[in-house]
Scaffold this active site. Structure first.
Site, PDB file in Angstrom:
ATOM      1  N   GLY A  42       0.825  -1.213   0.000  1.00 55.13           N
ATOM      2  CA  GLY A  42       0.000   0.000   0.000  1.00 55.13           C
ATOM      3  C   GLY A  42       0.847   1.245   0.000  1.00 55.13           C
ATOM      4  O   GLY A  42       2.053   1.184  -0.265  1.00 55.13           O
ATOM      5  N   ASN A  43       0.224   2.367   0.252  1.00 57.03           N
ATOM      6  CA  ASN A  43       0.978   3.626   0.358  1.00 57.03           C
ATOM      7  C   ASN A  43       0.310   4.528   1.388  1.00 57.03           C
ATOM      8  O   ASN A  43      -0.733   4.177   1.938  1.00 57.03           O
ATOM      9  CB  ASN A  43       1.092   4.295  -1.009  1.00 57.03           C
ATOM     10  CG  ASN A  43      -0.265   4.631  -1.596  1.00 57.03           C
ATOM     11  OD1 ASN A  43      -0.994   5.466  -1.079  1.00 57.03           O
ATOM     12  ND2 ASN A  43      -0.631   3.931  -2.668  1.00 57.03           N
TER      13      ASN A  43
END
Ligand code: C5P
Length: 404
Positions: A211-212
């Site tokens: 993810g980020n």
């Protein structure tokens, strides 16, 4: 986390007094909705003799109450006024005007008048004798001296045989006056704006993902600002915890592939795409149905994700506007940004410096707005709301030239 709810600049309480012109207010409600406003109707109890609750509920799509003894846990006599950006009372009868002037609070509408801080606009409609009666004239003067906008009734045929001042003005006149008073910025009225927000997640196994740090704040702020300016907004949200905004269609997605699918489906109808979401550049080659054992986790094979924005830009019509975002950690933002703008084929790119945890999750942002013509406007630190307005100003300008 700031909750994006009301007021949004487009919430109206429409009060309805007990005059035959109540039926004309049905059209007023519809036309306000055409202008992108969300309307809650509060009729006085006796106005229901002219137009019933069912009609108002059907037209507004919202629950309608008339007195303070309904739905008590929601404290409607305070909450409706607090939520409203404007209160329009149409028709305002002589009795309703008198009750407001006296500060009475004997039904839900007059309670709301007392509790709201929103501008109030009255649209009187009554027989000429009532309008010209000294009591009414004094009440109107008093209300105007308190900053309440009381429109002049029109002259013409009334319900009986009489002709004179007291007619409910044409809906278009009321709307024009209202827009003048409210100074509502409707420069995106009816435009379809597609916005992506948040950050995608690429599942590794049922527990883990790539993810980020994108929170979705900028994309939601853009959606909120565009809706306030009258746009029909579709928001594609990737894993943001921000609550949905009423009046905005929000589609929730998780991965880049899901985001890609929805963008490709919705883009043809859009006037503009504001691609704010942080899309994972790669995903695991293989998804494991069961949790991968710690000992087998030393390496995860990756495949590149499609570049959603660059791909959609190849299919754009010339009258569609595209805005991309770029989060960079390099010091030479402008050089990287300009190259990316060309590679993506967008009209604008907002490029910002995100090193050392800056901007992601914050309420503030700074960067450059680059455009296709080589322009680079520096944005000093501003809130994400303010940046949204600046970006939308650019989108509006380009849409105007795109001749749509
Ligand atoms: O290439 P980069 O990730 O820096 O580009 C950022 C812009 O491109 C953003 O607007 C983002 O939403 C979009 N993007 C995309 N598909 C990807 C990666 C980024 O649409 N796979």
């Amino acid at each position: 986390m700031r909750e994006i709810t009301f007021p949004r600049g487009r919430e109206i309480v429409l009060g309805v007094g007990a005059g035959i012109a109540a039926y004309k207010s049905c059209d007023l409600l519809r036309r306000l909705q055409d202008h992108g406003f969300l309307v809650t109707v509060i009729p006085t109890p006796s106005s229901l003799n002219f137009v019933g609750k069912a009609t108002w509920e059907a037209l507004s799509g919202r629950k309608v109450n008339t007195d303070v003894w309904e739905n008590i846990p929601a404290v409607p006599h305070v909450s409706l006024g607090a939520k409203a950006d404007f209160l329009i009372i149409a028709p305002a009868t002589a009795d309703l005007i008198a009750r407001i002037a006296a500060g009475r609070a004997d039904d839900l509408l007059t309670n709301t008048v007392l509790t709201t801080l929103a501008p109030i606009i009255l649209v009187p409609a009554m027989h000429p004798q009532m309008w010209q009666n000294q009591a009414t004239a004094a009440n109107v003067a008093l209300l105007r001296s308190r900053g309440i906008h009381v429109l002049e009734p029109a002259v013409g045929r009334l319900t009986g045989d009489d002709i004179g001042i007291g007619r409910f003005p044409e809906t278009s006149e009321i709307i024009a006056k209202f827009l003048e008073i409210s100074q509502s910025n409707c420069d995106l009225l009816g435009r379809k704006i597609l916005i992506t927000a948040g950050g995608t997640r690429e599942a590794i196994d049922p527990v883990r993902y790539i993810g980020n740090r994108s929170s979705g704040k900028q994309g939601y702020a853009l959606a909120f600002a565009a809706a306030k300016r009258g746009a029909i907004v579709e928001l594609i949200a990737a894993n943001s915890t921000i609550p949905d905004i009423e009046g905005i269609t929000t589609i929730h997605v998780e991965s880049a592939d899901e985001l890609d699918l929805v963008v490709r489906d919705r883009f043809p109808e859009a006037d503009a795409l504001l691609m704010c979401a942080a899309v994972a550049d790669a995903k695991p080659n293989q998804y494991s149905d069961s949790k991968i054992k710690k000992s087998a986790l030393s390496q995860i094979e990756l495949t590149t994700n499609p570049d959603i924005l660059a791909n959609i830009a190849k299919k754009r019509r010339s009258n569609q506007v595209l805005l991309g975002f770029a989060a960079e950690t390099d010091s030479d933002l402008l050089t990287f940004g300009k190259a990316k703008l060309l590679a993506k084929g967008v009209d604008f790119l907002y490029v910002n410096q995100v090193s050392q945890g800056a901007i992601f999750g914050s309420d503030l942002t700074s960067g450059y707005i680059l455009d296709r013509e080589g322009g680079a406007a520096k944005v000093e630190e501003v809130s994400k709301d303010t940046l949204s307005e600046i970006l939308l100003d650019n989108v509006v300008e380009r849409l105007r030239y795109a001749n749509v």
